[in-house]
Write a protein that holds these residues in place. Sequence first.
Motif, PDB file in Angstrom:
ATOM      1  N   HIS A 261       0.857  -1.185   0.000  1.00 23.67           N
ATOM      2  CA  HIS A 261       0.000   0.000   0.000  1.00 23.67           C
ATOM      3  C   HIS A 261       0.894   1.235   0.000  1.00 23.67           C
ATOM      4  CE1 HIS A 261      -3.357  -2.623   1.411  1.00 23.67           C
ATOM      5  NE2 HIS A 261      -2.366  -3.237   2.033  1.00 23.67           N
ATOM      6  N   LEU A 262       0.491   2.253  -0.739  1.00 24.65           N
ATOM      7  CA  LEU A 262       1.251   3.497  -0.813  1.00 24.65           C
ATOM      8  C   LEU A 262       0.292   4.679  -0.835  1.00 24.65           C
ATOM      9  CD1 LEU A 262       4.071   4.884  -1.341  1.00 24.65           C
ATOM     10  CD2 LEU A 262       3.600   4.586  -3.780  1.00 24.65           C
ATOM     11  N   ASP A 263       0.681   5.776  -0.203  1.00 22.97           N
ATOM     12  CA  ASP A 263      -0.102   7.019  -0.225  1.00 22.97           C
ATOM     13  C   ASP A 263      -1.514   6.808   0.331  1.00 22.97           C
ATOM     14  OD1 ASP A 263      -0.820   9.624  -0.600  1.00 22.97           O
ATOM     15  OD2 ASP A 263      -0.750   9.598  -2.781  1.00 22.97           O
ATOM     16  N   LYS A 264      -1.577   6.385   1.600  1.00 22.72           N
ATOM     17  CA  LYS A 264      -2.845   6.147   2.315  1.00 22.72           C
ATOM     18  C   LYS A 264      -3.736   5.115   1.622  1.00 22.72           C
ATOM     19  CE  LYS A 264      -3.193  10.736   4.423  1.00 22.72           C
ATOM     20  NZ  LYS A 264      -3.988  11.964   4.534  1.00 22.72           N
ATOM     21  N   GLY A 265      -3.124   4.202   0.883  1.00 26.28           N
ATOM     22  CA  GLY A 265      -3.888   3.149   0.209  1.00 26.28           C
ATOM     23  C   GLY A 265      -4.443   3.550  -1.140  1.00 26.28           C
ATOM     24  N   TYR A 266      -4.168   4.778  -1.593  1.00 24.79           N
ATOM     25  CA  TYR A 266      -4.663   5.196  -2.912  1.00 24.79           C
ATOM     26  C   TYR A 266      -3.916   4.496  -4.042  1.00 24.79           C
ATOM     27  CZ  TYR A 266      -7.803   8.754  -1.096  1.00 24.79           C
ATOM     28  OH  TYR A 266      -8.847   9.392  -0.471  1.00 24.79           O
ATOM     29  N   TYR A 267      -2.741   3.925  -3.729  1.00 25.09           N
ATOM     30  CA  TYR A 267      -2.032   3.067  -4.676  1.00 25.09           C
ATOM     31  C   TYR A 267      -1.764   1.736  -3.989  1.00 25.09           C
ATOM     32  CZ  TYR A 267      -1.287   7.436  -7.151  1.00 25.09           C
ATOM     33  OH  TYR A 267      -1.499   8.624  -7.799  1.00 25.09           O
ATOM     34  N   TYR A 268      -1.828   0.674  -4.751  1.00 24.64           N
ATOM     35  CA  TYR A 268      -1.637  -0.659  -4.184  1.00 24.64           C
ATOM     36  C   TYR A 268      -1.064  -1.566  -5.266  1.00 24.64           C
ATOM     37  CZ  TYR A 268      -6.254  -0.369  -6.310  1.00 24.64           C
ATOM     38  OH  TYR A 268      -7.286  -0.084  -7.176  1.00 24.64           O
ATOM     39  N   PHE A 269      -0.174  -2.463  -4.864  1.00 29.40           N
ATOM     40  CA  PHE A 269       0.395  -3.394  -5.843  1.00 29.40           C
ATOM     41  C   PHE A 269       0.760  -4.697  -5.158  1.00 29.40           C
ATOM     42  CE2 PHE A 269       3.900  -0.804  -4.268  1.00 29.40           C
ATOM     43  CZ  PHE A 269       4.966  -1.675  -4.114  1.00 29.40           C
ATOM     44  N   ARG A 270       0.970  -5.729  -5.961  1.00 25.89           N
ATOM     45  CA  ARG A 270       1.256  -7.063  -5.448  1.00 25.89           C
ATOM     46  C   ARG A 270       1.907  -7.893  -6.549  1.00 25.89           C
ATOM     47  NH1 ARG A 270      -4.052 -10.823  -6.220  1.00 25.89           N
ATOM     48  NH2 ARG A 270      -2.393 -12.358  -6.039  1.00 25.89           N
ATOM     49  N   ASN A 271       2.453  -9.035  -6.157  1.00 23.66           N
ATOM     50  CA  ASN A 271       2.959  -9.998  -7.128  1.00 23.66           C
ATOM     51  C   ASN A 271       1.851 -10.975  -7.496  1.00 23.66           C
ATOM     52  OD1 ASN A 271       3.301 -11.068  -4.319  1.00 23.66           O
ATOM     53  ND2 ASN A 271       3.831 -12.929  -5.454  1.00 23.66           N
ATOM     54  N   ILE A 272       1.825 -11.417  -8.731  1.00 27.88           N
ATOM     55  CA  ILE A 272       0.898 -12.461  -9.177  1.00 27.88           C
ATOM     56  C   ILE A 272       1.470 -13.079 -10.463  1.00 27.88           C
ATOM     57  CG2 ILE A 272      -0.552 -10.656 -10.232  1.00 27.88           C
ATOM     58  CD1 ILE A 272      -1.878 -14.060  -9.132  1.00 27.88           C
ATOM     59  N   ASP A 273       1.698 -14.382 -10.450  1.00 28.57           N
ATOM     60  CA  ASP A 273       2.206 -15.090 -11.643  1.00 28.57           C
ATOM     61  C   ASP A 273       3.466 -14.440 -12.205  1.00 28.57           C
ATOM     62  OD1 ASP A 273      -0.014 -16.766 -11.393  1.00 28.57           O
ATOM     63  OD2 ASP A 273      -1.222 -15.576 -12.777  1.00 28.57           O
ATOM     64  N   ASN A 274       4.405 -14.082 -11.319  1.00 26.72           N
ATOM     65  CA  ASN A 274       5.659 -13.431 -11.706  1.00 26.72           C
ATOM     66  C   ASN A 274       5.451 -12.092 -12.411  1.00 26.72           C
ATOM     67  OD1 ASN A 274       7.442 -15.482 -10.725  1.00 26.72           O
ATOM     68  ND2 ASN A 274       6.855 -16.743 -12.475  1.00 26.72           N
TER      69      ASN A 274
END
Length: 371
Positions: A261-274
């Motif tokens: 989570h970044l910037d109070k949750g306004y951006y979000y990212f994760r890994n999936i299938d490389n």
Amino acid sequence: MNLSYWEIKSWLTNIDYTVVGSGIVGLNCALSLKERFPKSRIVILEKGILPQGASTKNAGFACFGSLSEILDDLTSHTEGEVLELVKKRVQGLHLLRQNLGDTTIKYQQLGGYELFNEVDMELFETCMSRMDEVNQLLKPIFNQDVFCLKGNLFHFKKVNTQYIFNAFEGQIDTGKMMEALLLKAQSRGIKILNNVSVLSFLEDANAVKVVTDRFQLSTSKLLIATNGFALQLLNEDLKPARAQVLITKPIKDLHIKGAFHLDKGYYYFRNIDNRILLGGGRNLDFKTEETTVFGQTLLIQNKLKTLLATTILPNTPFEIDYSWSGIMGIGAQKKPIVKQLSNHVYCGVRLGGMGVAIGSLVGMELAGLVD
């Protein structure tokens, strides 16, 4: 629509429960109704080829709120309300995993990390000063501290050298989850009619007449579970919020693992299938993103790509494979709207971007309103 006798008799006659929306809430509502009333005839009306809105378009975060999000909630909710919100999200995730199984939905508890822009140290310092307070608040749910500090394990750039880590956060495969829910509903004899948009409904003493763009039907009870699209049928404290998402092509030896989570949750990212899946940016243009129209904007897509290039994958070549958007339902309060609207009409909407976490529970609660 020119319907035959057989179509009317088999699909559109003697309907006990009609659910609008075949997303997480709608399917769980129908399944719960079928469990309570095994002999009932249940029809789900879905306007898309697949479940529209956010159920097949979300980022697959199995989360209940980052530290800064919880602190933000505490500015507009009481401590008791925030505790209840988190509790419902945790219960909902448990219910989802129990109903479908961790293997089926590819659940992984890799933890969640909140990152802080190096130019926004004030937010980091606020979170640090109140971390013990929030850990204490959440202790009745988790029986241990939720948030702690970790170093920059993944070598992201332009962020603070310390993250706030949450070991309880996980991630799922959204497609696998929805496939399993649809299959489960169909195996229970629940009929799902796709490409059908509900335009209006009219209630009388004994039933509800539902008008769609293809046909009309009569149902004993109507349950609305269209979340961000519900304003077309309801007058509630609810508005749509579009979320834009993109995903990279596979990246060799991808070392990033977890939900971020970044910037109070306004951006979000994760890994999936490389790959890296990244979403957000609604805060760049709230008004434009307050829409039920799917699509992407250059403003947000360019920001997401810049974040990938400068912060998330600064020394790694990448290509964008897909981009898309989903429609959430939000309001002044985070608590979902689950209520009886009239004698035969009910709704379960306003999931506030937490559909994966609370969708199963909201669907079950919606079905529980029916006697």
